[in-house]
Design a protein around this motif. Structure first.
Motif, mmCIF file in Angstrom:
data_model
loop_
_atom_site.group_PDB
_atom_site.id
_atom_site.type_symbol
_atom_site.label_atom_id
_atom_site.label_comp_id
_atom_site.label_asym_id
_atom_site.label_seq_id
_atom_site.Cartn_x
_atom_site.Cartn_y
_atom_site.Cartn_z
ATOM 1 N N TYR A 1 0.834 -1.203 0.000
ATOM 2 C CA TYR A 1 0.000 0.000 0.000
ATOM 3 C C TYR A 1 0.869 1.254 0.000
ATOM 4 C CZ TYR A 1 -4.246 -2.691 1.174
ATOM 5 O OH TYR A 1 -5.314 -3.557 1.165
ATOM 6 N N GLU A 2 1.828 1.283 0.914
ATOM 7 C CA GLU A 2 2.673 2.476 1.062
ATOM 8 C C GLU A 2 3.475 2.757 -0.205
ATOM 9 O OE1 GLU A 2 3.478 2.352 5.902
ATOM 10 O OE2 GLU A 2 4.795 1.235 4.543
ATOM 11 N N SER A 3 3.990 1.700 -0.831
ATOM 12 C CA SER A 3 4.775 1.872 -2.054
ATOM 13 C C SER A 3 3.927 2.436 -3.189
ATOM 14 C CB SER A 3 5.373 0.522 -2.470
ATOM 15 O OG SER A 3 6.038 0.633 -3.711
ATOM 16 N N LYS A 4 2.738 1.889 -3.371
ATOM 17 C CA LYS A 4 1.874 2.351 -4.459
ATOM 18 C C LYS A 4 1.348 3.764 -4.200
ATOM 19 C CE LYS A 4 0.461 -2.205 -6.101
ATOM 20 N NZ LYS A 4 1.395 -3.001 -5.306
ATOM 21 N N ILE A 5 1.016 4.054 -2.946
ATOM 22 C CA ILE A 5 0.560 5.403 -2.605
ATOM 23 C C ILE A 5 1.682 6.411 -2.840
ATOM 24 C CG2 ILE A 5 -0.141 6.906 -0.699
ATOM 25 C CD1 ILE A 5 -2.359 5.056 -1.765
ATOM 26 N N LYS A 6 2.895 6.033 -2.484
ATOM 27 C CA LYS A 6 4.052 6.915 -2.690
ATOM 28 C C LYS A 6 4.233 7.228 -4.176
ATOM 29 C CE LYS A 6 9.042 7.197 -1.810
ATOM 30 N NZ LYS A 6 10.227 6.475 -1.240
ATOM 31 N N ASN A 7 4.136 6.217 -5.026
ATOM 32 C CA ASN A 7 4.280 6.419 -6.471
ATOM 33 C C ASN A 7 3.144 7.272 -7.032
ATOM 34 O OD1 ASN A 7 6.625 4.909 -6.553
ATOM 35 N ND2 ASN A 7 5.559 2.997 -7.020
ATOM 36 N N PHE A 8 1.940 7.036 -6.541
ATOM 37 C CA PHE A 8 0.797 7.839 -6.992
ATOM 38 C C PHE A 8 0.970 9.299 -6.574
ATOM 39 C CE2 PHE A 8 -3.847 9.022 -6.209
ATOM 40 C CZ PHE A 8 -4.047 9.413 -7.523
ATOM 41 N N SER A 9 1.414 9.528 -5.348
ATOM 42 C CA SER A 9 1.616 10.896 -4.856
ATOM 43 C C SER A 9 2.694 11.617 -5.656
ATOM 44 C CB SER A 9 1.994 10.872 -3.366
ATOM 45 O OG SER A 9 0.959 10.292 -2.592
ATOM 46 N N LYS A 10 3.772 10.904 -5.998
ATOM 47 C CA LYS A 10 4.830 11.508 -6.817
ATOM 48 C C LYS A 10 4.302 11.888 -8.185
ATOM 49 C CE LYS A 10 9.009 9.386 -4.849
ATOM 50 N NZ LYS A 10 10.129 8.433 -5.122
ATOM 51 N N TRP A 11 3.497 10.975 -8.751
ATOM 52 C CA TRP A 11 2.925 11.245 -10.076
ATOM 53 C C TRP A 11 2.025 12.478 -10.028
ATOM 54 C CZ3 TRP A 11 -2.078 11.437 -11.895
ATOM 55 C CH2 TRP A 11 -2.241 11.437 -13.289
ATOM 56 N N LEU A 12 1.236 12.596 -8.974
ATOM 57 C CA LEU A 12 0.366 13.773 -8.832
ATOM 58 C C LEU A 12 1.170 15.055 -8.730
ATOM 59 C CD1 LEU A 12 -2.443 12.636 -6.331
ATOM 60 C CD2 LEU A 12 -2.757 13.357 -8.698
#
Length: 439
Positions: A163-174
Motif C-alpha cells: 500500500y505504502e509503495s503504491k501510494i508513494k508512487n501515486f503521490s509523486k505522479w500527482l
C-alpha cells in the motif's frame, strides 16, 4: 425500556451524521474497535468505558457486536464497525448512559424519525439544535496516511508495505503531473484513470490492476469514514492479463539440478527440497525458524497462504536430509545465506528475493532455463508426481482427497483448479477413439 442494542440499531439504520460538544467533560472513553488482529475466526466488536456513578471511575461496558461478525471479509466487517463506532459516539454525546433507562433519549429519537416520515422529508433537512461541524480538509498525504493507519490492523506487514509503495508512487505522479491537486477531496476517477494508464504504459496489465486494487482498498476506508463521498476507483474496469506460469520440470532436468546442487550449493538444495517434498511456497520456507520444526513428532508448523498456522508432517525423504537441529537456537532463522539456523535481520520478502536471485544465478544460468522455470516449478513438479502416483490405485476423487491432505489446499475446488493450471491432469492415450472416428 429500550435497551442499548435497540438504541444503536435505531441510530445505525436511520442516521449517520454526528455532532460533538467538546466543551463538556465526557464521562466516557472514546469508543474503539477490537479487530482481533484481523482474525476472522474471532468476534470483532466496539467497546468503551463509562464513569460508574458509585465509584466515580471509568468502567468497561459490555461490548457491542451488532451484525458485524456475519461478514466474512476484513474490509466489510471493519466498514460496519466503523459506523457502529460513530453511532455509539453520537449516542454518548447525546446523553446515552448505560446506568439509566435512556427513555427520554429514545423518545426524542423516535419523535424525530416520526416527524421526518410524516413530512415525507429526509432526516437531513430537519432543523438541528446542534451545530453542524464542517469536515476538515485533508491533504493528499494526510488522507492516505489515515487510510493506511486504519488498514494496518487488518493486513499483513507486507501488504501494508505494498500500500505504502503504491501510494508513494501515486503521490509523486500527482506532484509532477497535477501539482494543483492538494486535498484528498479533489481526487476523482479521471485522475486515477490517467495515473493507471501511465502505469500500464510503463509496466504490464497485471501491475496496473494491482495498483487499481490497492488504491481502491485505501479509498474505500476514506469513504467509510466519510472523508470522501464515493469510491470512484471501483468504477474503473479491470484489464485482462495473462499471468506467467511456472512450468514443471522434466524428470531428467530435475535430477540433474539436484545432483549439481549437492556439490555446488547444499543450502539452496535443502531449501528447494522443502518446496519439493513438503510442498511449501518459497516465502513459507523463508518464514521458518528452528522452533517451527517439531523434532520429536517430525512435524512442521508455518504460516500458510490460506491460514495463519498450518501443520504438516515432514516426509522421511526430507527428514533424512535435515542436519541436527537440537543444538541450534530455537529462535534462529532456519535458512540463512551461509548456514542452516542463524541470525538474518531482514524482512521475509527480502529473504525470498535473495533465494530467488541465488537460484537464478546458480541454477538457471548454468542450465540455461527459460523465464517460465523457477522455484515454484519444483512445487508443481512434485505435486504432479504424487497425484499421478495416487491415480494408479485410486479413483480421481479418492486421489484428490488424499492429495488435498498432503498439499494443504483449503478446498477441493481450489485443488482442482491448481491441478488444471499446472497440467497435472492428463487423459490416457485416446488414439483408439480417433481411429474409430475414421473407420
Amino acid at each position: 425500556m429500550p435497551n442499548f442494542k435497540e438504541l444503536v440499531t435505531f441510530e445505525y439504520e436511520n442516521e449517520y451524521e454526528s455532532a460533538y460538544d467538546l466543551s463538556v467533560k465526557r464521562n466516557f472513553s472514546i469508543p474503539k474497535i477490537y479487530s482481533a488482529n484481523g482474525d476472522l475466526q474471532k468476534r470483532w466488536y466496539v467497546y468503551f468505558s463509562f464513569r460508574d456513578p458509585k465509584s466515580g471511575k471509568l468502567k468497561r461496558q459490555t461490548p457491542f457486536y451488532g451484525d458485524a461478525n456475519k461478514y466474512k471479509t476484513k474490509e466489510d466487517r471493519m466498514s460496519v464497525l466503523v459506523i457502529y463506532r460513530k453511532v455509539l459516539l453520537r449516542l454518548l454525546n447525546k446523553g446515552y448512559n448505560p446506568y439509566s433507562d435512556n427513555l427520554e433519549l429514545h423518545q426524542s429519537l423516535t419523535s424525530k424519525n416520526n416527524v421526518a416520515n410524516n413530512l415525507n422529508l429526509p432526516d437531513k433537512v430537519l432543523p438541528k439544535s446542534e451545530p453542524i461541524l464542517e469536515k476538515p480538509k485533508m491533504t493528499i498525504q494526510e488522507g492516505f496516511n489515515f487510510g493506511i493507519k486504519l488498514k494496518e490492523k487488518l493486513v499483513s506487514p507486507s501488504t501494508k508495505r505494498d500500500y505504502e509503495s503504491k501510494i508513494k508512487n501515486f503521490s509523486k505522479w500527482l506532484s509532477v503531473n497535477h501539482a494543483e491537486i492538494k486535498f484528498i477531496s479533489q481526487l476523482n476517477k479521471k485522475l486515477v484513470l490517467e495515473f493507471l494508464n501511465d502505469v500500464l504504459d510503463r509496466n504490464s496489465a497485471r501491475t496496473r490492476n494491482n495498483y487499481k486494487t490497492d488504491l481502491s482498498s485505501i479509498i474505500q476506508v476514506l469513504v467509510d469514514n466519510e472523508i470522501i463521498e464515493q469510491n470512484f476507483v471501483k468504477k474503473i474496469p479491470k484489464l485482462k492479463s495473462t499471468p506467467e506460469r511456472n512450468k514443471t520440470y522434466s524428470q531428467n532436468i530435475q535430477e540433474e539440478i539436484f545432483e549439481y546442487l549437492e556439490v555446488q550449493d547444499p543450502i539452496l538444495l535443502l531449501y528447494i527440497k522443502f518446496i519439493s517434498y513438503n510442498f511449501l511456497r518459497p516465502i513459507e520456507v523463508c518464514r521458518l525458524r528452528v522452533k517451527d520444526i517439531d523434532i520429536k513428532n517430525r512435524r512442521i508448523q508455518f504460516k500458510a497462504k490460506n491460514s495463519p498456522l498450518k501443520t504438516k508432517i515432514i516426509p522421511e525423504l526430507l527428514w533424512n536430509d535435515l542436519p541436527d537441529l537440537t543444538k541450534l537456537d530455537k529462535e534462529a532463522v532456519l535458512f540463512t545465506p551461509n548456514k542452516i539456523g542463524g541470525t538474518w535481520n531482514t524482512l521475509v520478502d527480502n529473504r525470498r528475493d535473495y533465494f530467488s536471485k541465488r537460484f537464478r544465478k546458480v541454477v538457471k544460468e548454468h542450465f540455461k532455463l527459460g523465464i517460465n522455470y523457477g522455484l515454484y516449478s519444483f512445487r508443481h513438479t512434485y505435486i504432479t508426481k504424487v497425484y499421478r502416483a495416487l491415480m494408479k490405485d485410486s479413483s480421481p476423487f479418492e486421489a484428490k482427497s488424499k492429495l488435498m491432505l498432503i498439499t494443504g489446499h483449503s478446498s477441493m475446488t481450489a485443488l482442482e483448479k491448481y491441478l488444471r493450471d499446472i497440467d497435472a491432469e492428463l487423459p490416457e492415450d485416446y488414439s483408439t477413439m480417433l481411429k474409430n472416428v475414421h473407420e
